[in-house]
Design an enzyme around this catalytic site. Sequence first.
Site, short mmCIF file in Angstrom:
data_model
loop_
_atom_site.label_atom_id
_atom_site.label_comp_id
_atom_site.label_asym_id
_atom_site.label_seq_id
_atom_site.Cartn_x
_atom_site.Cartn_y
_atom_site.Cartn_z
N GLY A 10 0.83 -1.21 0.00
CA GLY A 10 0.00 0.00 0.00
C GLY A 10 0.86 1.25 0.00
O GLY A 10 2.09 1.20 -0.19
N ASN A 32 -2.87 -8.47 0.41
CA ASN A 32 -3.82 -9.16 -0.48
C ASN A 32 -4.19 -8.28 -1.68
O ASN A 32 -5.07 -8.65 -2.45
CB ASN A 32 -5.08 -9.59 0.28
CG ASN A 32 -5.97 -8.42 0.65
OD1 ASN A 32 -5.54 -7.28 0.58
ND2 ASN A 32 -7.19 -8.72 1.04
N GLY A 36 -3.71 -2.12 -2.31
CA GLY A 36 -2.29 -1.97 -2.64
C GLY A 36 -2.02 -2.40 -4.09
O GLY A 36 -2.85 -3.03 -4.74
N THR A 92 -10.71 -7.46 8.92
CA THR A 92 -9.26 -7.25 8.79
C THR A 92 -8.70 -6.67 10.08
O THR A 92 -7.66 -7.12 10.59
CB THR A 92 -8.94 -6.33 7.59
OG1 THR A 92 -9.36 -6.98 6.39
CG2 THR A 92 -7.45 -6.02 7.50
N TYR A 145 -14.45 1.29 10.33
CA TYR A 145 -13.00 1.54 10.39
C TYR A 145 -12.58 1.89 11.81
O TYR A 145 -11.67 1.28 12.37
CB TYR A 145 -12.67 2.68 9.43
CG TYR A 145 -11.21 3.06 9.37
CD1 TYR A 145 -10.26 2.21 8.80
CD2 TYR A 145 -10.77 4.30 9.87
CE1 TYR A 145 -8.92 2.59 8.72
CE2 TYR A 145 -9.44 4.67 9.80
CZ TYR A 145 -8.51 3.81 9.22
OH TYR A 145 -7.19 4.19 9.15
N TYR A 159 -2.38 -8.30 24.52
CA TYR A 159 -1.16 -9.08 24.27
C TYR A 159 0.01 -8.46 25.04
O TYR A 159 0.86 -9.17 25.59
CB TYR A 159 -0.85 -9.12 22.77
CG TYR A 159 -1.48 -10.29 22.02
CD1 TYR A 159 -2.86 -10.37 21.84
CD2 TYR A 159 -0.69 -11.30 21.49
CE1 TYR A 159 -3.43 -11.42 21.14
CE2 TYR A 159 -1.25 -12.36 20.79
CZ TYR A 159 -2.62 -12.42 20.61
OH TYR A 159 -3.18 -13.46 19.93
P1 NAD Z 1 -3.43 1.75 1.65
O1 NAD Z 1 -4.84 1.41 1.31
O2 NAD Z 1 -2.57 2.32 0.59
O3 NAD Z 1 -2.68 0.49 2.26
C1 NAD Z 1 -3.31 -0.53 2.95
C2 NAD Z 1 -2.75 -1.85 2.48
O4 NAD Z 1 -3.33 -2.94 3.23
C3 NAD Z 1 -3.07 -2.13 1.01
O5 NAD Z 1 -1.91 -2.50 0.33
C4 NAD Z 1 -4.08 -3.27 1.06
O6 NAD Z 1 -4.07 -4.07 -0.10
C5 NAD Z 1 -3.68 -3.99 2.33
N1 NAD Z 1 -4.72 -4.79 2.95
C6 NAD Z 1 -5.97 -4.39 3.34
N2 NAD Z 1 -6.64 -5.41 3.89
C7 NAD Z 1 -5.82 -6.48 3.86
C8 NAD Z 1 -5.94 -7.83 4.29
N3 NAD Z 1 -7.08 -8.30 4.85
N4 NAD Z 1 -4.91 -8.67 4.11
C9 NAD Z 1 -3.76 -8.22 3.54
N5 NAD Z 1 -3.58 -6.96 3.11
C10 NAD Z 1 -4.60 -6.10 3.28
O7 NAD Z 1 -3.53 2.76 2.89
P2 NAD Z 1 -2.40 3.55 3.70
O8 NAD Z 1 -2.79 4.96 3.72
O9 NAD Z 1 -1.05 3.16 3.25
O10 NAD Z 1 -2.65 2.99 5.18
C11 NAD Z 1 -1.79 2.03 5.77
C12 NAD Z 1 -2.18 1.83 7.22
O11 NAD Z 1 -2.04 3.07 7.93
C13 NAD Z 1 -3.62 1.36 7.43
O12 NAD Z 1 -3.64 0.46 8.52
C14 NAD Z 1 -4.35 2.62 7.81
O13 NAD Z 1 -5.47 2.37 8.61
C15 NAD Z 1 -3.27 3.38 8.59
N6 NAD Z 1 -3.52 4.82 8.56
C16 NAD Z 1 -3.24 5.56 7.44
C17 NAD Z 1 -3.49 6.92 7.45
C18 NAD Z 1 -3.16 7.80 6.28
O14 NAD Z 1 -3.41 9.01 6.36
N7 NAD Z 1 -2.59 7.32 5.19
C19 NAD Z 1 -4.05 7.53 8.59
C20 NAD Z 1 -4.35 6.73 9.70
C21 NAD Z 1 -4.06 5.38 9.67
#
Ligand code: NAD
Length: 320
Positions: A10, A32, A36, A92, A145, A159
């Site tokens: 991602g 998955n 991403g 997830t 979410y 944990y």
């Molecule tokens: P993104 O959507 O680009 O990345 C998320 C990745 O998780 C993707 O590659 C997706 O394919 C993968 N994924 C989702 N469900 C899955 C599953 N069940 N099994 C395997 N892979 C799975 O989003 P991002 O912005 O890079 O966010 C990454 C993390 O950071 C997330 O946990 C998100 O909640 C957290 N986050 C991001 C932000 C932000 O501003 N970007 C803010 C708060 C939290």
Amino acid sequence: MRVVVTGGAGFIGSHLCEALHARGDDVICIDNLSSGLVDNVAHLLESPRFHLDVHDIREAIEVSGPVDAVVNLASLASPPAYLDRPVFTLTTGSIGTHRALDLAAAHDARFVQASTSEVYGDPAIHPQTEDYWGNVNPIGPRSVYDEAKRYAEALVAAYTRSGINAGIVRIFNTYGPRMRRDDGRVVTNFIAQALAGEPLSVYGDGSQTRSLCYVSDMVRGFLAMIDSRVKGPVNLGNPQELTVREIAERIRDIAGSTSVIDYHPLPEDDPTRRRPDISVARAELDWSPLVDVAEGLEKTVSWNCMKYAENPSFVDAVSI
Ligand code: NAD
Ligand code: UDP
């Protein structure tokens, strides 16, 4: 170190994989590809120190050989994406996080959970400190979410109490290259619209605020967290707070666009303001952001322009 990064294909995950690989670590990326892209890690695939495992973390995760750290970033993160797949998002965050913790426990590895400022919901205190318990509607649309992440935090805390070396990071709005054009979040929407000369879609009156953190700063924070034994939760974000209208105007100016601003209804339960208090990150991780929002937005617009030059359909107007 040998580090497992779930969600590593991602946006944030791919930058973290790259940084870990660059400092000499072995990286196992588990994703998955629900949001991403293989393209995000394509430049690492040739390396013997990088491995991509296309796998859903809700299924048991097995990694042969030693594992020193597990970073759990797997989760849909964009509101349109998680609203579209509510049960997948909830499972997830719950079952997937449980599996990732089990992997860390089996290898006696450090565990770092990517949580979010959304655990504060529509916050009643400002800026948000880690001791604030939040204001979340447990049955509203965003709860798929928010509550998944809150449950994941509860699981990690349980944990930790049983002796696992785990920590929680609460990420505030992060942006930069590799966010999908069709991701649906504010920075990518405005950039795609500005470059296509389409109206910028501001939701509500644009007076709600967000604090934007550039991805390289977020990755430095994660590296510090992986290398520590800090339990957290720790806020990571850039305290430079802007209204959404200001974000639209800044992106329009940087893109040299003449797009007008179009106002749309505010989504249900959209938080009215958000800014991290980062005292804990400063004290415990010696971390603070280095990239000013003007510089970060310039870099992000430039990256999108480069992708546009390669393929003009990259910034097809985003339909709202
Ligand atoms: P993104 O959507 O680009 O990345 C998320 C990745 O998780 C993707 O590659 C997706 O394919 C993968 N994924 C989702 N469900 C899955 C599953 N069940 N099994 C395997 N892979 C799975 O989003 P991002 O912005 O890079 O966010 C990454 C993390 O950071 C997330 O946990 C998100 O909640 C957290 N986050 C991001 C932000 C932000 O501003 N970007 C803010 C708060 C939290
Ligand atoms: N937003 C907007 N126009 C868009 C996308 C988002 O005005 O095209 C607003 C959204 O209502 C929110 C803020 O920008 O107030 C940040 O939204 P985003 O989806 O990026 O992340 P959030 O912080 O809501 O998870």
